[in-house]
Enzyme design. Sequence first.
Site, PDB file in Angstrom:
ATOM      1  CG  ASP A  87     -11.605 -15.510 -13.368  1.00 61.88           C
ATOM      2  OD1 ASP A  87     -10.867 -16.026 -12.522  1.00 61.88           O
ATOM      3  OD2 ASP A  87     -12.829 -15.353 -13.204  1.00 61.88           O
ATOM      4  CG  ASN A 133      -3.120   5.248  -0.975  1.00 62.01           C
ATOM      5  OD1 ASN A 133      -3.219   4.245  -0.267  1.00 62.01           O
ATOM      6  ND2 ASN A 133      -3.969   5.506  -1.960  1.00 62.01           N
ATOM      7  CD  GLU A 143      -9.886 -19.679 -12.627  1.00 56.52           C
ATOM      8  OE1 GLU A 143      -9.804 -19.744 -11.393  1.00 56.52           O
ATOM      9  OE2 GLU A 143     -10.782 -19.029 -13.213  1.00 56.52           O
ATOM     10  CG  ASP A 150      -1.442   1.560  -3.846  1.00 50.43           C
ATOM     11  OD1 ASP A 150      -0.243   1.287  -4.056  1.00 50.43           O
ATOM     12  OD2 ASP A 150      -1.815   2.300  -2.914  1.00 50.43           O
ATOM     13  CG  ASP A 193      -5.937   3.005   0.632  1.00 49.65           C
ATOM     14  OD1 ASP A 193      -5.036   2.154   0.730  1.00 49.65           O
ATOM     15  OD2 ASP A 193      -6.573   3.204  -0.435  1.00 49.65           O
ATOM     16  CG  ASP A 213      -1.664   1.259   1.449  1.00 46.73           C
ATOM     17  OD1 ASP A 213      -1.893   1.970   0.461  1.00 46.73           O
ATOM     18  OD2 ASP A 213      -2.022   1.535   2.616  1.00 46.73           O
TER      19      ASP A 213
END
Length: 542
Positions: free
Chosen positions: A214, A37, A278, A43, A39, A35
Amino acid sequence: MTKATAKAHPVPAAQELPWWRGAAIYQIYPRSFCDSNGDGIGDLPGITARLDHVAELGVDAIWVSPFFTSPMRDFGYDVADYCDVDPIFGTLADFDMMVARAHELGLKVTIDQVYAHTSDLHPWFEESRQSRNNPRADWYVWADPQEDGSPPSNWQSVFGGPAWTWDARRCQYYLHNFLSSQPQINAHNPAVQEALLGVMQFWLDRGVDGFRIDALNFLMHDPALRNNPPAPYDGRRRTRPFDYQLKIYNQSHPGIVGFIERLRALCDRYGAVFTLAEVGGDLAETEMKEFTAGDDRLNSAYGFDFLYADRLTPQLVAATQAKWLDTPGTGWPSWAFENHDAPRALSRWCAPEEVEAFARMKAILLASLRGNIIVYQGEELGLTQVDIPFEQIQDPEAIANWPLTLSRDGARTPMPWQVQGEQGGFTTGQPWLPLGEENHARAVDRQEADPASLLHLTRDLLALRKSHPALRSGDFAVLHAGSDVLAFRRVAAGTSVIGVINMGPRHATWPAAASTSGGVLQVVNGAAPGTLPPFGALLIEE
């Protein structure tokens, strides 16, 4: 851990192959990687900042799980905009920076594509549900009720309950094989296929090197909406209505192959693009081979042989490798022991007191398999499944089926980068899931400082696999598969490697079929030619 340097090899034979054949791929689950930032959610800038760690492992590529615009009801697998980045993960500019940095480090970039369904907030679905005659009216699977008002068929959703939800706008049911907020795409529609190919081209134009597709076998359904037959009872406990049926008509339509061929033709226009299917379910092996048979279909298929296995055994390894022999018409497999949907392998396959030794043995096995190998983030650290209290569970499938379904959150916990600090260097805020004390203690910086750590062993094994033609692309022949001991030979480009692995917690007898002569390439847990202590394993160059 010890190793010996064997003679140098003429690597060109391996280099002539496509970059992805025999590759090691590192799966990144963006929410839990890093992370940037504060939060509490990982990201894209966080991924970029930590790509040096991935490159130093020696993998060939990264696979980044969904980061697209989404309401996150299924954490990104419910896409509301295929061609943008969700704000919690950053921006398209952040994505471009990630790709550029990965390429600087010699890493290919593979991303997920979710074509079987969208979010119900996708503009396509919002338009489709408005009426029965709008331009996208048949972009999703709509059907009238039966005479008594019940759903059009008996199909059940993976996450529990009927696979049909009533929509009052159209006075029809729509199909969803997963959450009701994930309406099923009507991929029989040529306009839908064109739109999906346009999505892929968008990411190809941004420099993406490959795609994992997927739930590909859910892409098309039986247009006649025939009922699925009941599944014969196999003695196992059934926790979902989905498990009571043979999934013949709600998925696996033969038309999927035609779309695959169109997809492959597009990728071929961009060069050596890697495509990975997948495929799960009752017909997984058949469909995996069908989707990868020939030069006009996908490059590889990713099955579930190891991901949900309760035990790691020689027989399991032998059976999986035997399915994908180097014969004409047989595709190229990809293997994973762990991922974002499956429990951590160490928590399934060994007792807590065996984790350290078992992890080393498991690492040497994964590096030895024929096919592509996929390392899930944190696997190189020996992370285990974290027990998430019910009040902290985020996984919609686990919440819906509590307590019978194991939460996928336990394998999605944040990466521990530093031993110091409450959040392990993952974030400066409150992480979306707890790290888990046991995993926090296995942080990257602690293992970096220990030459005997699993992290360093993983680097050594991936370097060996990359440089040795037999391990990267050679044939795989099982020499012995006993109760605990597996022996195999891998051969390519005039080189041969013998692997002997004791998967059990006791000393084992060296198999007579395996040679003890040659140069030792890698050894773990005190093994030696002719000697197999608990979880001992070694690779010998003949």
